[in-house]
Design a protein around this motif. Structure first.
Motif, PDB file in Angstrom:
ATOM      1  N   ASN A 333       0.836  -1.206   0.000  1.00 40.55           N
ATOM      2  CA  ASN A 333       0.000   0.000   0.000  1.00 40.55           C
ATOM      3  C   ASN A 333       0.869   1.253   0.000  1.00 40.55           C
ATOM      4  O   ASN A 333       0.610   2.204  -0.748  1.00 40.55           O
ATOM      5  CB  ASN A 333      -0.880   0.039   1.255  1.00 40.55           C
ATOM      6  CG  ASN A 333      -2.167  -0.742   1.071  1.00 40.55           C
ATOM      7  OD1 ASN A 333      -2.490  -1.141  -0.046  1.00 40.55           O
ATOM      8  ND2 ASN A 333      -2.888  -0.981   2.142  1.00 40.55           N
ATOM      9  N   TYR A 337       0.624   4.117  -2.696  1.00 35.30           N
ATOM     10  CA  TYR A 337       0.069   5.452  -2.412  1.00 35.30           C
ATOM     11  C   TYR A 337       1.155   6.505  -2.131  1.00 35.30           C
ATOM     12  O   TYR A 337       0.885   7.548  -1.553  1.00 35.30           O
ATOM     13  CB  TYR A 337      -0.912   5.371  -1.239  1.00 35.30           C
ATOM     14  CG  TYR A 337      -2.067   4.443  -1.538  1.00 35.30           C
ATOM     15  CD1 TYR A 337      -2.976   4.762  -2.564  1.00 35.30           C
ATOM     16  CD2 TYR A 337      -2.239   3.244  -0.856  1.00 35.30           C
ATOM     17  CE1 TYR A 337      -4.025   3.897  -2.870  1.00 35.30           C
ATOM     18  CE2 TYR A 337      -3.279   2.379  -1.158  1.00 35.30           C
ATOM     19  CZ  TYR A 337      -4.164   2.709  -2.167  1.00 35.30           C
ATOM     20  OH  TYR A 337      -5.183   1.858  -2.483  1.00 35.30           O
ATOM     21  N   ASP A 361       5.259   6.235   5.524  1.00 35.56           N
ATOM     22  CA  ASP A 361       5.501   6.747   4.157  1.00 35.56           C
ATOM     23  C   ASP A 361       5.237   8.240   4.112  1.00 35.56           C
ATOM     24  O   ASP A 361       4.643   8.799   5.033  1.00 35.56           O
ATOM     25  CB  ASP A 361       4.647   5.978   3.138  1.00 35.56           C
ATOM     26  CG  ASP A 361       3.162   6.267   3.267  1.00 35.56           C
ATOM     27  OD1 ASP A 361       2.771   7.455   3.256  1.00 35.56           O
ATOM     28  OD2 ASP A 361       2.374   5.286   3.393  1.00 35.56           O
ATOM     29  N   ILE A 366      -3.873   9.950   4.407  1.00 36.28           N
ATOM     30  CA  ILE A 366      -5.278   9.493   4.541  1.00 36.28           C
ATOM     31  C   ILE A 366      -6.036  10.544   5.346  1.00 36.28           C
ATOM     32  O   ILE A 366      -5.591  10.932   6.431  1.00 36.28           O
ATOM     33  CB  ILE A 366      -5.347   8.128   5.265  1.00 36.28           C
ATOM     34  CG1 ILE A 366      -4.495   7.080   4.534  1.00 36.28           C
ATOM     35  CG2 ILE A 366      -6.778   7.636   5.391  1.00 36.28           C
ATOM     36  CD1 ILE A 366      -4.275   5.792   5.299  1.00 36.28           C
ATOM     37  N   ILE A 374     -10.918   2.763   6.764  1.00 34.81           N
ATOM     38  CA  ILE A 374     -10.026   1.980   5.885  1.00 34.81           C
ATOM     39  C   ILE A 374      -9.866   0.513   6.282  1.00 34.81           C
ATOM     40  O   ILE A 374      -9.491  -0.298   5.453  1.00 34.81           O
ATOM     41  CB  ILE A 374      -8.618   2.637   5.756  1.00 34.81           C
ATOM     42  CG1 ILE A 374      -8.059   2.911   7.127  1.00 34.81           C
ATOM     43  CG2 ILE A 374      -8.653   3.871   4.874  1.00 34.81           C
ATOM     44  CD1 ILE A 374      -6.600   3.314   7.088  1.00 34.81           C
ATOM     45  N   TYR A 379     -13.538  -1.124   1.523  1.00 39.88           N
ATOM     46  CA  TYR A 379     -13.501   0.346   1.597  1.00 39.88           C
ATOM     47  C   TYR A 379     -12.258   0.857   0.873  1.00 39.88           C
ATOM     48  O   TYR A 379     -11.140   0.424   1.123  1.00 39.88           O
ATOM     49  CB  TYR A 379     -13.476   0.819   3.056  1.00 39.88           C
ATOM     50  CG  TYR A 379     -13.625   2.332   3.126  1.00 39.88           C
ATOM     51  CD1 TYR A 379     -14.881   2.920   3.104  1.00 39.88           C
ATOM     52  CD2 TYR A 379     -12.497   3.149   3.146  1.00 39.88           C
ATOM     53  CE1 TYR A 379     -15.019   4.290   3.109  1.00 39.88           C
ATOM     54  CE2 TYR A 379     -12.629   4.534   3.151  1.00 39.88           C
ATOM     55  CZ  TYR A 379     -13.888   5.094   3.135  1.00 39.88           C
ATOM     56  OH  TYR A 379     -14.021   6.448   3.130  1.00 39.88           O
ATOM     57  N   ARG A 380     -12.501   1.799  -0.039  1.00 36.73           N
ATOM     58  CA  ARG A 380     -11.391   2.448  -0.715  1.00 36.73           C
ATOM     59  C   ARG A 380     -11.636   3.938  -0.672  1.00 36.73           C
ATOM     60  O   ARG A 380     -12.749   4.400  -0.926  1.00 36.73           O
ATOM     61  CB  ARG A 380     -11.299   2.000  -2.189  1.00 36.73           C
ATOM     62  CG  ARG A 380     -10.648   0.650  -2.338  1.00 36.73           C
ATOM     63  CD  ARG A 380     -10.638   0.191  -3.748  1.00 36.73           C
ATOM     64  NE  ARG A 380     -12.001  -0.131  -4.185  1.00 36.73           N
ATOM     65  CZ  ARG A 380     -12.299  -0.668  -5.345  1.00 36.73           C
ATOM     66  NH1 ARG A 380     -11.345  -0.919  -6.210  1.00 36.73           N
ATOM     67  NH2 ARG A 380     -13.532  -0.933  -5.672  1.00 36.73           N
ATOM     68  N   ALA A 381     -10.574   4.687  -0.364  1.00 37.05           N
ATOM     69  CA  ALA A 381     -10.730   6.144  -0.388  1.00 37.05           C
ATOM     70  C   ALA A 381     -10.947   6.548  -1.845  1.00 37.05           C
ATOM     71  O   ALA A 381     -10.513   5.845  -2.766  1.00 37.05           O
ATOM     72  CB  ALA A 381      -9.487   6.796   0.177  1.00 37.05           C
ATOM     73  N   SER A 384      -8.309   6.292  -4.554  1.00 38.95           N
ATOM     74  CA  SER A 384      -7.703   5.014  -4.970  1.00 38.95           C
ATOM     75  C   SER A 384      -8.696   4.100  -5.667  1.00 38.95           C
ATOM     76  O   SER A 384      -8.381   2.965  -5.985  1.00 38.95           O
ATOM     77  CB  SER A 384      -7.108   4.316  -3.747  1.00 38.95           C
ATOM     78  OG  SER A 384      -7.982   4.387  -2.666  1.00 38.95           O
ATOM     79  N   HIS A 390      -6.569  -2.865  -6.617  1.00 38.07           N
ATOM     80  CA  HIS A 390      -6.834  -2.664  -5.184  1.00 38.07           C
ATOM     81  C   HIS A 390      -8.334  -2.741  -4.937  1.00 38.07           C
ATOM     82  O   HIS A 390      -9.094  -1.939  -5.437  1.00 38.07           O
ATOM     83  CB  HIS A 390      -6.245  -1.316  -4.725  1.00 38.07           C
ATOM     84  CG  HIS A 390      -4.767  -1.389  -4.570  1.00 38.07           C
ATOM     85  ND1 HIS A 390      -4.145  -1.479  -3.354  1.00 38.07           N
ATOM     86  CD2 HIS A 390      -3.768  -1.441  -5.497  1.00 38.07           C
ATOM     87  CE1 HIS A 390      -2.840  -1.562  -3.530  1.00 38.07           C
ATOM     88  NE2 HIS A 390      -2.592  -1.537  -4.843  1.00 38.07           N
ATOM     89  N   GLY A 392      -9.746  -2.951  -1.802  1.00 37.02           N
ATOM     90  CA  GLY A 392     -10.152  -2.472  -0.465  1.00 37.02           C
ATOM     91  C   GLY A 392     -10.245  -3.597   0.546  1.00 37.02           C
ATOM     92  O   GLY A 392     -10.996  -3.519   1.512  1.00 37.02           O
ATOM     93  N   LEU A 395      -6.292  -4.042   4.023  1.00 34.94           N
ATOM     94  CA  LEU A 395      -6.233  -3.643   5.433  1.00 34.94           C
ATOM     95  C   LEU A 395      -7.185  -4.457   6.310  1.00 34.94           C
ATOM     96  O   LEU A 395      -6.924  -4.625   7.494  1.00 34.94           O
ATOM     97  CB  LEU A 395      -6.524  -2.139   5.590  1.00 34.94           C
ATOM     98  CG  LEU A 395      -5.398  -1.214   5.089  1.00 34.94           C
ATOM     99  CD1 LEU A 395      -5.764   0.245   5.278  1.00 34.94           C
ATOM    100  CD2 LEU A 395      -4.079  -1.512   5.803  1.00 34.94           C
TER     101      LEU A 395
HETATM  102  P1  ADP Z   1      -6.614  -1.496  -1.233  1.00 37.12           P
HETATM  103  O1  ADP Z   1      -6.451  -2.871  -1.738  1.00 37.12           O
HETATM  104  O2  ADP Z   1      -7.644  -0.707  -1.963  1.00 37.12           O
HETATM  105  O3  ADP Z   1      -5.354  -0.781  -0.982  1.00 37.12           O
HETATM  106  P2  ADP Z   1      -6.738  -1.591   1.592  1.00 37.12           P
HETATM  107  O4  ADP Z   1      -7.730  -2.218   2.493  1.00 37.12           O
HETATM  108  O5  ADP Z   1      -5.354  -2.066   1.694  1.00 37.12           O
HETATM  109  O6  ADP Z   1      -7.329  -1.720   0.175  1.00 37.12           O
HETATM  110  O7  ADP Z   1      -6.761  -0.029   1.853  1.00 37.12           O
HETATM  111  C1  ADP Z   1      -7.976   0.635   1.982  1.00 37.12           C
HETATM  112  C2  ADP Z   1      -7.806   2.075   1.560  1.00 37.12           C
HETATM  113  O8  ADP Z   1      -6.941   2.741   2.496  1.00 37.12           O
HETATM  114  C3  ADP Z   1      -7.102   2.227   0.265  1.00 37.12           C
HETATM  115  O9  ADP Z   1      -8.031   2.186  -0.800  1.00 37.12           O
HETATM  116  C4  ADP Z   1      -6.475   3.588   0.365  1.00 37.12           C
HETATM  117  O10 ADP Z   1      -7.406   4.587   0.014  1.00 37.12           O
HETATM  118  C5  ADP Z   1      -6.182   3.715   1.845  1.00 37.12           C
HETATM  119  N1  ADP Z   1      -4.751   3.457   2.132  1.00 37.12           N
HETATM  120  C6  ADP Z   1      -4.222   2.299   2.608  1.00 37.12           C
HETATM  121  N2  ADP Z   1      -2.888   2.453   2.802  1.00 37.12           N
HETATM  122  C7  ADP Z   1      -2.579   3.721   2.479  1.00 37.12           C
HETATM  123  C8  ADP Z   1      -1.371   4.502   2.467  1.00 37.12           C
HETATM  124  N3  ADP Z   1      -0.194   3.979   2.852  1.00 37.12           N
HETATM  125  N4  ADP Z   1      -1.455   5.776   2.065  1.00 37.12           N
HETATM  126  C9  ADP Z   1      -2.624   6.317   1.680  1.00 37.12           C
HETATM  127  N5  ADP Z   1      -3.809   5.647   1.660  1.00 37.12           N
HETATM  128  C10 ADP Z   1      -3.774   4.360   2.049  1.00 37.12           C
END
Ligand code: ADP
Length: 431
Positions: A333, A337, A361, A366, A374, A379-381, A384, A390, A392, A395
């Motif tokens: 991730n 990102y 990072d 976020i 998240i 859930y995806r922001a 993304s 990805h 979601g 995490l």
């Molecule tokens: P994905 O497979 O979409 O990355 P995750 O469950 O790993 O799904 O993450 C959920 C959301 O959290 C991501 O869609 C992203 O928007 C946000 N996210 C996760 N890690 C980071 C990061 N290191 N920096 C910024 N946003 C992050």
């Protein structure tokens, strides 16, 4: 469905608790009535004894005493000296009084063979006590032959039980009202209690439905691409197949990754994850993750670094594969990102009880609103959502892994921008 279940559970709870309550109050009522009856009878016996003693001791019985005794003991008293009724002090209608005394005499004779005419040569009063009914009312009765100087007198005392029975009746009504009020309270309590109990189940079901609908949605899009590309192949010459076959294969891989993630999460829900806990060297796991992701970071010109404690190797009771998976999700991730030329650092710290892993990072960061969601499935922001690889789920899997290690995962902002994921795992989860 939950509404019906809620109503049914409330009714069942209320019925069961009310049955228990009614049984307990009935037992209390029974004991209380028994004690009251015992006391009433004991008072009657006391009164009759003192009246008979008085009659035996006194030569002249005053009408004043007669009246007071009848009044105080709430009884009818008749003293008969050789068929001469000594005094006649009525508590009520004299006809009824006469009928009651006749009835009492009848009961004494019929049931106890009590002989009012038999000379009492003893120096002690000869008396019997009994219950009888007359015109739907109940009475205690006592008949006696009382020795006097050279003769004897007979006496009858009758104590009506209607006041006492009224008391019993009022007590029964009070107990009944108490039961009804308690049943209403129990119903209200059961209503809120079952509602509270069902709430997590209802929410869980909603989450499951949401999960299934999100999963179907995610699976449909690669399938649509595969099917449309496959049908396009028919209308093309062999040389033009390559691009379509590449799309089919990349969408196939995407589907396979998604299905793998779904299976991982479904298994965690069943609590059937096979965990292989051993005392592991955390530094080695971190270095393995570093080595695996270094080339990927290099491609984006990202500086991936590791900070390990200088002096000692950190040992921790954990599942090596799962911790590797957890760090991979976070580093993957972070690389995804973080813009080109960014920085990612994996650090390991520890204290007596915990190992603290951080993935820091300086990427896009976020927002506070997204931080709350998240770790939810799918859930995806917003920024993304366009990334096809990805879904979601990463995490959510990370969260489950940390939970199985009885640890904690949280996210905060990196100073100067970006995200920092902090994982705390007990060194010995059995502590
Ligand atoms: P994905 O497979 O979409 O990355 P995750 O469950 O790993 O799904 O993450 C959920 C959301 O959290 C991501 O869609 C992203 O928007 C946000 N996210 C996760 N890690 C980071 C990061 N290191 N920096 C910024 N946003 C992050």
């Amino acid at each position: 469905m939950f509404k019906n279940l809620h109503i049914k559970l409330t009714i069942v709870c209320t019925i069961i608790t009310t049955i228990i309550l009614v049984t307990v109050t009935s037992i209390c009522l029974f004991i209380s009535e028994k004690t009251m009856k015992k006391n009433e009878y004991a008072t009657f016996l006391n009164n009759t004894n003192s009246i008979f003693s008085y009659i035996q001791e006194q030569n002249v019985i005053s009408s004043q005493w007669y009246f007071e005794s009848e009044h105080n003991s709430d009884s009818i008293i008749e003293i008969d000296d050789n068929n001469n009724i000594l005094l006649y002090c009525s508590l009520g209608n004299s006809n009824i009084r006469r009928e009651l005394i006749d009835r009492a005499k009848e009961v004494s004779k019929e049931q106890f063979n009590f002989n009012f005419d038999k000379i009492n040569y003893n120096k002690t009063t000869n008396h019997i006590e009994y219950n009888f009914s007359y015109k739907d009312s109940n009475y205690y009765g006592s008949s006696a032959t009382i020795p006097k100087d050279n003769s004897f007198v007979t006496a009858i005392i009758i104590h009506p039980l209607d006041t006492f029975e009224r008391k019993l009746h009022i007590q029964r009504i009070l107990f009944f009202l108490l039961d009804v009020a308690s049943a209403c309270l129990l119903f209200t309590f059961s209503w809120f209690f079952t509602k509270k109990t069902l709430k997590p189940i209802e929410e869980n079901r909603k989450r499951q439905l949401q999960f299934v609908s999100s999963a179907s949605h995610e699976l449909r899009s690669p399938l649509t691409v595969i099917i449309s590309n496959a049908s396009a192949l028919n209308s093309l010459v062999k040389e033009e197949h390559t691009t379509f076959l590449e799309t089919i294969s990349s969408e196939g891989r995407r589907m396979s990754k998604l299905i793998n993630d779904l299976l991982v999460l479904a298994n965690s829900d069943n609590t059937s994850w096979s965990m292989n806990f051993n005392i592991e060297d955390i530094d080695t796991i971190v270095l393995n993750v570093y080595e695996a992701y270094e080339p990927l970071a290099k491609d984006k010109n990202i500086n991936l670094s590791v900070d390990l404690p200088n002096n000692s190797l950190i040992k921790c009771l954990c599942d090596k594969e799962r911790i590797y998976q957890l760090l991979s999700i976070l580093v993957d991730n972070a690389i995804c990102y973080t813009n080109n030329d960014g920085k990612i650092n994996i650090s390991v710290e520890y204290n007596k009880k915990y190992v603290i892993l951080k993935v820091i990072d300086n990427g896009i960061g976020i927002s506070n609103e997204n931080k709350e969601h998240i770790f939810e499935r799918f859930y995806r922001a917003d920024n993304s959502r366009t990334d096809k690889n990805h879904f979601g789920l990463g995490l959510s899997i990370a969260y489950e892994i940390v939970k199985l290690h009885k640890g904690n995962i949280k996210v905060c902002d990196t100073v100067g921008g970006g995200s920092t994921f902090i994982i705390t795992i007990p060194i010995d989860i059995q502590q």
